[in-house]
Design a protein around this motif. Structure first.
Motif, PDB file in Angstrom:
ATOM      1  N   GLU A 425       0.861  -1.176   0.000  1.00 48.63           N
ATOM      2  CA  GLU A 425       0.000   0.000   0.000  1.00 48.63           C
ATOM      3  C   GLU A 425       0.902   1.232   0.000  1.00 48.63           C
ATOM      4  O   GLU A 425       1.796   1.374   0.855  1.00 48.63           O
ATOM      5  CB  GLU A 425      -0.890  -0.023   1.237  1.00 48.63           C
ATOM      6  N   VAL A 426       0.711   2.103  -0.980  1.00 49.29           N
ATOM      7  CA  VAL A 426       1.545   3.303  -1.073  1.00 49.29           C
ATOM      8  C   VAL A 426       1.294   4.188   0.129  1.00 49.29           C
ATOM      9  O   VAL A 426       0.147   4.448   0.511  1.00 49.29           O
ATOM     10  CB  VAL A 426       1.249   4.069  -2.371  1.00 49.29           C
ATOM     11  N   SER A 427       2.368   4.620   0.731  1.00 43.91           N
ATOM     12  CA  SER A 427       2.268   5.558   1.839  1.00 43.91           C
ATOM     13  C   SER A 427       3.072   6.802   1.492  1.00 43.91           C
ATOM     14  O   SER A 427       4.167   6.707   0.944  1.00 43.91           O
ATOM     15  CB  SER A 427       2.781   4.938   3.140  1.00 43.91           C
ATOM     16  N   LEU A 428       2.537   7.951   1.805  1.00 48.37           N
ATOM     17  CA  LEU A 428       3.240   9.200   1.568  1.00 48.37           C
ATOM     18  C   LEU A 428       4.158   9.474   2.754  1.00 48.37           C
ATOM     19  O   LEU A 428       3.701   9.493   3.902  1.00 48.37           O
ATOM     20  CB  LEU A 428       2.248  10.350   1.416  1.00 48.37           C
ATOM     21  N   PRO A 429       5.432   9.701   2.519  1.00 39.28           N
ATOM     22  CA  PRO A 429       6.307  10.076   3.635  1.00 39.28           C
ATOM     23  C   PRO A 429       5.754  11.303   4.339  1.00 39.28           C
ATOM     24  O   PRO A 429       5.442  12.318   3.712  1.00 39.28           O
ATOM     25  CB  PRO A 429       7.647  10.364   2.948  1.00 39.28           C
ATOM     26  N   GLY A 430       5.611  11.206   5.625  1.00 42.46           N
ATOM     27  CA  GLY A 430       5.061  12.302   6.397  1.00 42.46           C
ATOM     28  C   GLY A 430       3.566  12.238   6.623  1.00 42.46           C
ATOM     29  O   GLY A 430       3.021  13.026   7.406  1.00 42.46           O
ATOM     30  N   ASP A 431       2.892  11.327   5.940  1.00 43.72           N
ATOM     31  CA  ASP A 431       1.436  11.178   6.116  1.00 43.72           C
ATOM     32  C   ASP A 431       1.173  10.275   7.316  1.00 43.72           C
ATOM     33  O   ASP A 431       0.780   9.122   7.183  1.00 43.72           O
ATOM     34  CB  ASP A 431       0.825  10.599   4.834  1.00 43.72           C
ATOM     35  N   GLY A 436      -3.858  10.247   3.149  1.00 45.87           N
ATOM     36  CA  GLY A 436      -3.545  10.547   1.760  1.00 45.87           C
ATOM     37  C   GLY A 436      -3.079  11.955   1.494  1.00 45.87           C
ATOM     38  O   GLY A 436      -2.891  12.336   0.340  1.00 45.87           O
ATOM     39  N   VAL A 437      -2.860  12.752   2.528  1.00 42.71           N
ATOM     40  CA  VAL A 437      -2.351  14.104   2.361  1.00 42.71           C
ATOM     41  C   VAL A 437      -1.441  14.429   3.537  1.00 42.71           C
ATOM     42  O   VAL A 437      -1.694  14.006   4.665  1.00 42.71           O
ATOM     43  CB  VAL A 437      -3.511  15.132   2.271  1.00 42.71           C
ATOM     44  N   VAL A 438      -0.352  15.136   3.277  1.00 43.09           N
ATOM     45  CA  VAL A 438       0.571  15.539   4.332  1.00 43.09           C
ATOM     46  C   VAL A 438       0.212  16.959   4.745  1.00 43.09           C
ATOM     47  O   VAL A 438       0.415  17.915   3.985  1.00 43.09           O
ATOM     48  CB  VAL A 438       2.036  15.449   3.851  1.00 43.09           C
ATOM     49  N   ASP A 439      -0.345  17.079   5.935  1.00 45.05           N
ATOM     50  CA  ASP A 439      -0.836  18.380   6.372  1.00 45.05           C
ATOM     51  C   ASP A 439      -0.618  18.548   7.866  1.00 45.05           C
ATOM     52  O   ASP A 439       0.096  17.762   8.508  1.00 45.05           O
ATOM     53  CB  ASP A 439      -2.313  18.554   5.997  1.00 45.05           C
ATOM     54  N   ALA A 440      -1.244  19.575   8.429  1.00 43.65           N
ATOM     55  CA  ALA A 440      -1.028  19.890   9.839  1.00 43.65           C
ATOM     56  C   ALA A 440      -1.483  18.759  10.753  1.00 43.65           C
ATOM     57  O   ALA A 440      -0.941  18.589  11.855  1.00 43.65           O
ATOM     58  CB  ALA A 440      -1.754  21.185  10.197  1.00 43.65           C
ATOM     59  N   ALA A 441      -2.475  17.998  10.332  1.00 44.25           N
ATOM     60  CA  ALA A 441      -2.941  16.906  11.179  1.00 44.25           C
ATOM     61  C   ALA A 441      -1.841  15.874  11.416  1.00 44.25           C
ATOM     62  O   ALA A 441      -1.799  15.223  12.471  1.00 44.25           O
ATOM     63  CB  ALA A 441      -4.159  16.240  10.547  1.00 44.25           C
ATOM     64  N   ASP A 442      -0.940  15.733  10.459  1.00 41.73           N
ATOM     65  CA  ASP A 442       0.150  14.768  10.623  1.00 41.73           C
ATOM     66  C   ASP A 442       1.168  15.260  11.645  1.00 41.73           C
ATOM     67  O   ASP A 442       1.806  14.450  12.332  1.00 41.73           O
ATOM     68  CB  ASP A 442       0.823  14.512   9.277  1.00 41.73           C
ATOM     69  N   TYR A 443       1.330  16.571  11.751  1.00 47.14           N
ATOM     70  CA  TYR A 443       2.189  17.112  12.795  1.00 47.14           C
ATOM     71  C   TYR A 443       1.669  16.695  14.173  1.00 47.14           C
ATOM     72  O   TYR A 443       2.442  16.319  15.059  1.00 47.14           O
ATOM     73  CB  TYR A 443       2.256  18.629  12.702  1.00 47.14           C
TER      74      TYR A 443
END
Length: 510
Positions: A425-431, A436-443
């Motif tokens: 399963e593709v994962s975005l680094p930092g997600d 599926g999106v790297v945003d403030a919630a990941d912080y």
């Protein structure tokens, strides 16, 4: 000898309390010693003699060599059981590697390196090599043979190689777990390589699972479940270059990566039609095997094939079944599988019986552009610190491939709108929240995991304790996967103080 009050099995089971002992074994020890860290035993057999349920037998690094032309077919026999919640553990000590060498152990027997005939045992971090095929009127020997109704055992982080037969074979017993182990370069010369698999299960008992394993350069198959009368599961495992004399391109045994079932062609050996085991093959990778990546092998029933990847095999998914389908329907279920570069992606399939949708051959097919990499570099490389498979780009989908989210929900975890095709399963680094999106919630997720052990943060590509590296990855990828604000949240002051200097954070953001 030391004492502890915590039992260990798959982590910490703090609710279980016992007066468990720790024993030590070393190649330089003596069985007349008391088995302490400073005065260890000399053999694992002596460790078994004294161990009770809940105990740990720590094995120091070095070579435990077995030799002689007389002796038992069991080089090491395990016949003392642990208990539920209190296994007997035979573990490598810290980061050391205990090596059990059987090259010179040659009694005229069908040899087992380890014969496991007990329940609730946990082996971890051991290397076994060189079990010999010393008689010619029977088939192979075995690195580890699980037999005598041995149940509920764990075989973890083992390295099994250069045996003249399978690395690990479950002939009897259920609910055994083979986890994060390697079996490779096994070859039985007396049978022309016909029986030396990486791993096998032919048990009558259910619940045997193979998870996170690798099988390569074995003369027969990587994984072989032929004649298993109870269901077997293999998950998230890799098999490649099987079916050759190891180290050559000379054909040897059958050459399947995953031989996931079958009983041959004699229906007299089959279970009742309603009792044919339905094995599960989930999230696996097979490549460069001589004949098949995934093989049903005349199985007189169905197998579930889900989210597997087959690359560069003669046949990708071979569902061969040539017994009477009106009695023995090969009703295979195939979802989210990915095939590329095989001579044929789906072979010998009875389309009136199988249920196959949302696989690459049902859709547009796959091309080389769909992959982040097709280089095999690193496939046999070091495992992750937690024992997991290496994190490499081979066979993973490239960002932008239409095969991402190309599958269908079958009840397994996935990211994005739908499962991706194939084993990864593709994962975005930092997600870090897997949306599926790297945003403030990941912080926020990173902050909550700050200081946690390696492997605990979802989609962590950096490794190590969760800290500065993971923050840098999140910063570098902020905004990938969707339209988000341009401002990057700073780590909280309390975290900054313990994490890295403020100047380093500024450099990371720049």
């Amino acid at each position: 000898m030391t004492r502890c009050l915590t039992l260990l099995l798959f982590g910490c089971l703090s609710a279980a309390v016992t007066d468990a002992a720790e024993w030590y074994v070393s190649p330089t020890g003596s069985d007349s010693n008391p088995g302490t860290l400073t005065e260890p035993f000399g053999s694992i057999s002596r460790g078994q003699q004294v161990a009770s349920a809940g105990d740990t037998v720590w094995l120091r690094g070095g070579e435990y060599a077995y030799s002689g032309t007389t002796g038992s077919q069991y080089a090491v026999l395990f016949n003392k059981s642990g208990a539920s919640g209190a296994p007997i553990r035979y573990w490598a000590y810290q980061d050391e590697t205990p090596v059990f060498d059987f090259f010179d152990y040659q009694p005229l027997e069908r040899i087992r390196g380890f014969s496991v005939q007990a329940d609730w045992l946990h082996f971890r971090g051991l290397e076994l090599r060189g079990v010999q095929q010393t008689i010619t009127n029977v088939n192979e020997s075995w690195g580890i043979r699980v037999e005598n109704r041995a149940d509920n055992n764990v075989f973890e982080r083992l390295d099994l190689h250069h045996n003249e037969g399978p690395g690990l074979f479950i002939v009897d017993g259920g609910n055994n777990l083979v986890l994060n182990s390697d079996s490779h370069d096994n070859y039985d010369p007396d049978r022309g390589g016909e029986n030396a698999d990486g791993f096998g299960s032919h048990s009558n008992d259910p619940g045997n699972r193979f998870v996170g394993n690798r099988a390569w350069n074995n003369s027969d198959d990587g994984f072989d479940f032929i004649n298993s009368d109870a269901a077997v599961t293999v998950e998230n495992s890799w098999a490649w270059a099987n079916g050759y004399i190891p180290g050559t391109t000379t054909a040897a045994g059958n050459g399947a990566g995953f031989k996931a079932g079958g009983y041959g062609l004699n229906s007299g050996t089959f279970p009742d039609p309603g009792s044919v085991p339905r094995n599960a093959v989930i999230g696996n990778l097979a490549f460069d095997n001589r004949v098949q990546g995934f093989y049903a092998n005349h199985h007189p029933g169905g197998i579930d094939w889900i989210n597997n990847t087959s690359i560069g095999n003669a046949r990708g998914f071979d569902l061969l079944n040539d017994v009477d389908p009106s009695i023995w329907p090969a009703d295979h279920y195939l979802r989210n599988n990915l095939a590329y570069g095989n001579n044929s992606d789906l072979a010998n399939a009875n389309q009136s019986l199988i249920d196959d949708e949302f696989n690459s051959w049902n859709l547009r097919g796959a091309s080389g552009r769909d992959f982040a990499s097709l280089s095999r570099d690193g496939v046999a490389g070091p495992r992750m610190p937690d024992g997991g498979l290496p994190r490499i780009d081979f066979a993973r989908l490239a960002l932008g491939s239409s095969l991402i989210d190309g599958g269908v929900d079958v009840g397994l975890p996935f990211q994005g709108g739908a499962p991706d095709l194939g084993a990864f399963e593709v994962s975005l680094p930092g997600d870090y929240n897997s949306d599926g999106v790297v945003d403030a919630a990941d912080y926020t997720v990173w902050r909550d995991y700050f200081g946690s052990p390696a492997g605990s943060l979802p989609n962590d590509v950096d490794g190590g304790v969760i800290g500065a590296a993971q923050y840098a990855t999140w910063v570098a990828n902020y905004g990938v996967g969707g339209a988000v604000a341009n401002s990057v949240p700073e780590p909280a002051t309390s975290i900054l103080i313990s994490l890295v200097p403020l100047t380093m954070i500024a450099l990371l953001r720049d």
